[in-house]
Design a protein around this motif. Structure first.
Motif, PDB file in Angstrom:
ATOM      1  N   ILE A 431      19.134 -12.746  24.549  1.00 26.89           N
ATOM      2  CA  ILE A 431      19.636 -12.537  23.186  1.00 26.89           C
ATOM      3  C   ILE A 431      19.401 -11.086  22.764  1.00 26.89           C
ATOM      4  N   THR A 432      20.448 -10.474  22.192  1.00 27.09           N
ATOM      5  CA  THR A 432      20.287  -9.125  21.621  1.00 27.09           C
ATOM      6  C   THR A 432      20.605  -9.157  20.125  1.00 27.09           C
ATOM      7  N   GLY A 433      20.174  -8.138  19.415  1.00 23.59           N
ATOM      8  CA  GLY A 433      20.429  -8.024  17.971  1.00 23.59           C
ATOM      9  C   GLY A 433      19.942  -6.661  17.505  1.00 23.59           C
ATOM     10  N   VAL A 453       7.560  10.930   3.898  1.00 23.40           N
ATOM     11  CA  VAL A 453       8.950  10.506   3.687  1.00 23.40           C
ATOM     12  C   VAL A 453       9.407   9.871   5.000  1.00 23.40           C
ATOM     13  N   ILE A 454       9.750   8.600   4.901  1.00 26.35           N
ATOM     14  CA  ILE A 454      10.033   7.826   6.115  1.00 26.35           C
ATOM     15  C   ILE A 454      11.538   7.644   6.275  1.00 26.35           C
ATOM     16  N   VAL A 455      12.020   7.785   7.499  1.00 29.92           N
ATOM     17  CA  VAL A 455      13.412   7.399   7.770  1.00 29.92           C
ATOM     18  C   VAL A 455      13.363   6.169   8.675  1.00 29.92           C
ATOM     19  N   ARG A 456      14.113   5.149   8.273  1.00 26.93           N
ATOM     20  CA  ARG A 456      14.095   3.873   9.005  1.00 26.93           C
ATOM     21  C   ARG A 456      15.388   3.796   9.817  1.00 26.93           C
ATOM     22  N   LEU A 457      15.248   3.846  11.135  1.00 24.58           N
ATOM     23  CA  LEU A 457      16.436   3.877  12.002  1.00 24.58           C
ATOM     24  C   LEU A 457      16.732   2.477  12.558  1.00 24.58           C
ATOM     25  N   THR A 458      18.001   2.119  12.523  1.00 26.67           N
ATOM     26  CA  THR A 458      18.417   0.812  13.048  1.00 26.67           C
ATOM     27  C   THR A 458      18.813   0.983  14.513  1.00 26.67           C
ATOM     28  N   HIS A 459      18.396   0.053  15.343  1.00 28.62           N
ATOM     29  CA  HIS A 459      18.729   0.185  16.767  1.00 28.62           C
ATOM     30  C   HIS A 459      18.928  -1.177  17.415  1.00 28.62           C
ATOM     31  N   LEU A 460      19.651  -1.172  18.528  1.00 21.91           N
ATOM     32  CA  LEU A 460      19.843  -2.385  19.312  1.00 21.91           C
ATOM     33  C   LEU A 460      18.490  -2.831  19.871  1.00 21.91           C
ATOM     34  N   ASN A 461      18.334  -4.123  20.052  1.00 18.11           N
ATOM     35  CA  ASN A 461      17.079  -4.617  20.635  1.00 18.11           C
ATOM     36  C   ASN A 461      17.340  -5.988  21.255  1.00 18.11           C
ATOM     37  N   HIS A 462      16.364  -6.537  21.908  1.00 22.60           N
ATOM     38  CA  HIS A 462      16.531  -7.840  22.547  1.00 22.60           C
ATOM     39  C   HIS A 462      15.197  -8.578  22.497  1.00 22.60           C
ATOM     40  N   HIS A 463      15.262  -9.883  22.683  1.00 23.65           N
ATOM     41  CA  HIS A 463      14.009 -10.621  22.825  1.00 23.65           C
ATOM     42  C   HIS A 463      13.464 -10.362  24.222  1.00 23.65           C
ATOM     43  N   PRO A 464      12.172 -10.130  24.354  1.00 26.22           N
ATOM     44  CA  PRO A 464      11.605  -9.906  25.692  1.00 26.22           C
ATOM     45  C   PRO A 464      11.829 -11.134  26.578  1.00 26.22           C
ATOM     46  N   PHE A 465      11.814 -10.926  27.853  1.00 23.70           N
ATOM     47  CA  PHE A 465      12.066 -12.037  28.783  1.00 23.70           C
ATOM     48  C   PHE A 465      11.202 -11.869  30.026  1.00 23.70           C
ATOM     49  N   VAL A 466      11.227 -12.882  30.859  1.00 23.95           N
ATOM     50  CA  VAL A 466      10.407 -12.867  32.078  1.00 23.95           C
ATOM     51  C   VAL A 466      11.304 -13.205  33.265  1.00 23.95           C
ATOM     52  N   TYR A 467      11.179 -12.442  34.336  1.00 23.20           N
ATOM     53  CA  TYR A 467      11.872 -12.785  35.586  1.00 23.20           C
ATOM     54  C   TYR A 467      11.009 -13.814  36.311  1.00 23.20           C
ATOM     55  N   SER A 468      11.640 -14.874  36.763  1.00 25.78           N
ATOM     56  CA  SER A 468      10.926 -15.908  37.510  1.00 25.78           C
ATOM     57  C   SER A 468      11.585 -15.984  38.886  1.00 25.78           C
ATOM     58  N   ILE A 469      10.856 -15.539  39.906  1.00 27.28           N
ATOM     59  CA  ILE A 469      11.456 -15.393  41.244  1.00 27.28           C
ATOM     60  C   ILE A 469      10.636 -16.218  42.239  1.00 27.28           C
ATOM     61  N   LYS A 470      11.318 -17.137  42.916  1.00 28.21           N
ATOM     62  CA  LYS A 470      10.606 -17.953  43.912  1.00 28.21           C
ATOM     63  C   LYS A 470      10.959 -17.446  45.308  1.00 28.21           C
ATOM     64  N   THR A 666      23.626 -11.363  18.757  1.00 24.60           N
ATOM     65  CA  THR A 666      23.538 -12.204  17.553  1.00 24.60           C
ATOM     66  C   THR A 666      23.915 -11.468  16.275  1.00 24.60           C
ATOM     67  N   ASN A 667      23.953 -10.155  16.324  1.00 26.44           N
ATOM     68  CA  ASN A 667      24.180  -9.338  15.129  1.00 26.44           C
ATOM     69  C   ASN A 667      23.120  -9.629  14.058  1.00 26.44           C
ATOM     70  N   ALA A 668      21.992 -10.166  14.465  1.00 27.82           N
ATOM     71  CA  ALA A 668      20.927 -10.489  13.510  1.00 27.82           C
ATOM     72  C   ALA A 668      19.695  -9.659  13.822  1.00 27.82           C
ATOM     73  N   GLN A 669      18.747  -9.765  12.935  1.00 25.11           N
ATOM     74  CA  GLN A 669      17.500  -8.998  13.105  1.00 25.11           C
ATOM     75  C   GLN A 669      16.677  -9.594  14.249  1.00 25.11           C
ATOM     76  N   ILE A 670      16.198  -8.729  15.129  1.00 24.31           N
ATOM     77  CA  ILE A 670      15.294  -9.170  16.203  1.00 24.31           C
ATOM     78  C   ILE A 670      13.881  -8.769  15.792  1.00 24.31           C
ATOM     79  N   THR A 671      13.031  -9.738  15.643  1.00 22.67           N
ATOM     80  CA  THR A 671      11.633  -9.387  15.369  1.00 22.67           C
ATOM     81  C   THR A 671      10.810  -9.837  16.558  1.00 22.67           C
ATOM     82  N   GLN A 672       9.809  -9.066  16.871  1.00 17.51           N
ATOM     83  CA  GLN A 672       9.047  -9.394  18.084  1.00 17.51           C
ATOM     84  C   GLN A 672       7.606  -9.728  17.762  1.00 17.51           C
TER      85      GLN A 672
END
Ligand code: CUO
Length: 672
Positions: A431-433, A453-470, A666-672
């Motif tokens: 999932i990205t957002g 003075v803070i500038v808040r930048l919007t950026h693409l992000n994703h939910h972290p994930f795990v590779y599972s390799i057998k 998702t075009n939604a906010q990604i919070t981690q």
């Protein structure tokens, strides 16, 4: 006494700060009119560095500016302590171009062994105006003026809408091109692998090819995500460039703006008078191009004494691979290129000619465009067209290399049984957002406010994930292996599944790591946050002020941090994907570490992350295979058959596995 880290932060803060000559005890002299012949002052120290006016463009793509950088870097390198470095910086700050000063200072902190434990803050906070448009900077100024003492000043910059309208298809990927992280990465990478600064790093030319090729693979994945065709190379320089670019950024705090390029601008002969470069024709670029192509097709480069050096990737160290020699010749680094007089300065001068195309003779007194600066070049659509052209040179060479043999590709004692990615309980669904990141703009710019003075930048992000390799190791002994993970989109622009050749240049490296397999079945779990291409280098001044004293020799994780900071931003590890879900393929290959490893000297420190793009400081690149292996060459037939069901495909390599995955935006906010 101030800590060394604090002194470094002080030096980097507010590069445009006014330091008048009177304050320094120097008389103020205004020079008006033309100097009388014969009245030239005696030569000054740092004459080259002084020749770049303050508040103007500093470009490492311009030879004279590289020489100026070398002069200043050498001067700073002589400092025997941070305190002495600070004295030198303050001594020259009055007359040295701000961008050049920060470049040289950062270069020295990375390079001097006794200063490597010190951290550099994000370039976004040092030069906010290179990352946010002038209208946002003015808004910050206004808000700072009218704010009450207890009010926090936070200005939100919506990256996705920044310089774009939906009238132009290219604007669909503006959020990606103008992302602070990828531009920071590019600035940092060229700082670590500079041209003409006598920095001879292992496989520098090859990494120039590979890192930029990977940027293109990622850009094309992003373009496919938003319904755009893959980027086309800019190889015909006699027709106009269809896409313009209007940066809306300032170069300095004196209102100087970057040059803008209208749609359909033609690359023209360079005749500007403001960089000390001799006039330079588009046909010079064409001539260099032809000589390099001749070298590729004849299979050798010719040095200044007319000796031939063969171009092949089948070499044994210390003989350099052909791709490494070509990278040095094309980029070009005159200290590394076998014959820079003959093969020229193709890639760098392309940046210059394109960035001057709106005002090639400086008749309008317009500054160069953003293509002239490594911190801003990736914002411009033409960057990718230019680099696709450069990459095409390298690919023409790569396609002349023999395909890998089964022996080079296989590892028969190892079978990759299954591959999956898991994120928030979902299998093979990523999932990205959007997320935001705060930067303190008042560290770089003076807003005359007594609070941040803070500038808040919007950026693409994703939910972290795990590779599972057998993986099954059929050997009776443990085996050390390299796990190589790549990802590519499955369908082309027409929605048709791509064959190997079409997909070959779209494979983006996701991770590469070593693992010790025990005999029998193994289950490897690897987090996306440990990727070998990424890092988390966007530390703010505030982060660094809060951290424990880095001068303390017992803070080992600081070591090499700045060097490793040239990795890809973690938040851009995944492409956006589509709202309805987009099909990608994951490719996992396990190879024999005994064949991949390189003999490092004792005590080599590796980057905890980002080694794929950054290499290792003062050591050899940590993978003996050609960069991009196994996709850097034409396929062999077994790889072509990889989609056939394993049970019926006896030719399939046991050490390779593929997995279909879906990326949903998702075009939604990604919070981690
Ligand atoms: Cu990184 Cu052209 O090399 O920008």
């Amino acid at each position: 006494m101030e800590s060394e880290q604090k002194q470094v932060l002080d030096m980097l803060q507010r590069p445009f700060r006014q330091q008048t000559q009177r304050e320094e005890g120097h008389p103020i002299v205004f020079e008006v009119g033309t100097r009388v012949a014969g009245s030239e002052p005696p030569p000054q120290p740092l004459a080259l560095a002084r020749s770049i006016p303050k508040g103007t463009v500093f470009s490492i793509f311009v030879k004279n500016h590289r020489l100026a950088a070398k002069e200043l870097c050498d001067y700073f390198m002589e400092a025997s302590s941070v305190t002495e470095l600070k004295e030198r910086v303050e001594e020259v700050r009055r007359f040295i171009n701000e961008k050049l000063l920060i470049f040289a200072l950062s270069f020295v902190i990375i390079r001097k062994p006794e200063m490597r434990h010190l951290r550099l803050p994000s370039i976004v906070e040092i030069f906010p105006s290179m990352f946010v448009p002038v209208t946002t900077v003015s808004k910050m100024e206004q808000e700072a003026k009218k704010s009450t003492p207890d009010q926090e000043i936070v200005i939100t910059e919506y990256g996705p809408e920044f310089s774009s309208t939906h009238l132009k298809p290219e604007h669909r990927v503006a959020y990606w091109r103008e992302d602070f992280g990828i531009n920071t990465h590019h600035w940092h990478w060229h700082l670590v692998y500079p041209v003409d600064l006598s920095v001879s790093r292992d496989r520098k030319g090859e990494l120039f090819y590979y890192m930029h090729q990977q940027i293109l693979a990622r850009y094309d994945m992003e373009r496919l995500s938003v319904g755009l065709n893959r980027v086309e190379k800019l190889s015909n320089w006699r027709i106009p460039i269809p896409d313009g670019y209007f940066p809306k950024l300032t170069i300095s705090n004196s209102g100087q703006t970057w040059g803008s390029r209208q749609d359909n601008t033609l690359m023209q002969d360079y005749k500007r008078d403001d960089f000390g470069l001799l006039p330079f024709d588009v046909s010079d670029l064409e001539q260099w191009h032809n000589r390099i192509m001749d070298a590729i097709h004849l299979g050798c480069l010719v040095d200044r004494d007319n000796n031939q050096t063969r171009l092949t990737d089948n070499t044994k160290p210390p003989e350099k691979r052909g791709i490494d020699l070509l990278g040095d010749a094309v980029e070009a680094d005159s200290t590394m290129s076998l014959n820079s007089l003959f093969y020229g300065d193709l890639h760098n001068m392309g940046h210059v000619v394109i960035s001057a195309s709106h005002d090639p003779d400086n008749a309008h007194r317009e500054n160069l465009g953003v293509m002239s600066d490594t911190a801003t070049a990736m914002r411009d659509p033409v960057f990718y067209r230019w680099h696709k052209y450069i990459d095409n040179i390298f690919q023409q060479y790569k396609l002349k290399q023999p395909p890998y043999t089964a022996e080079e590709l296989s590892l028969s004692s190892v079978e990759v049984v299954s591959v999956a990615v898991e994120s928030r309980g979902q299998k093979n669904q990523l999932i990205t957002g959007w997320s935001t990141r705060d930067f303190e703009a008042s560290r770089g710019l003076d807003f005359n406010a007594d609070k941040p003075v803070i500038v808040r930048l919007t950026h693409l992000n994703h939910h972290p994930f795990v590779y599972s390799i057998k993986v099954v190791n059929s050997d009776s002994l443990p085996k050390e292996v390299t796990v190589r993970i790549f990802m590519a989109p499955k369908l082309n622009e027409r929605g048709v599944k791509m064959n190997f050749m079409e997909q070959r240049l779209l494979w983006a490296e996701m991770d590469r790591f070593t693992h010790k397999l025990k005999p029998g079945p193994n289950h490897i779990l690897q987090s996306s946050t440990s990727s070998s291409i990424t890092n988390s280098n966007d530390f703010t001044f505030r982060d660094l002020e809060k951290q424990p004293n880095p001068d303390d020799p017992g803070a080992p994780e600081n070591f090499l941090f700045n060097f490793c900071g040239c990795g890809w931003p973690q938040h851009m590890l995944l492409p956006r994907g589509k709202q309805e879900g987009m099909a990608f393929e994951l490719f996992v290959m396990v190879t024999d570490w005994s064949q991949d490893k390189v003999a490092q000297t004792e005590g080599t420190h590796s980057c905890s992350a980002a080694a794929s793009f950054c290499g290792i400081l003062d050591a050899l690149y940590p993978d003996a295979r050609p960069m991009g292996f196994p996709f850097d060459r034409c396929p062999m037939p077994t790889l072509l058959n990889r989609h056939v069901e394993k049970t019926s495909d006896l030719t399939r390599l046991s050490n390779i596995a593929m997995q279909d995955i879906t990326i949903t935006f998702t075009n939604a906010q990604i919070t981690q």
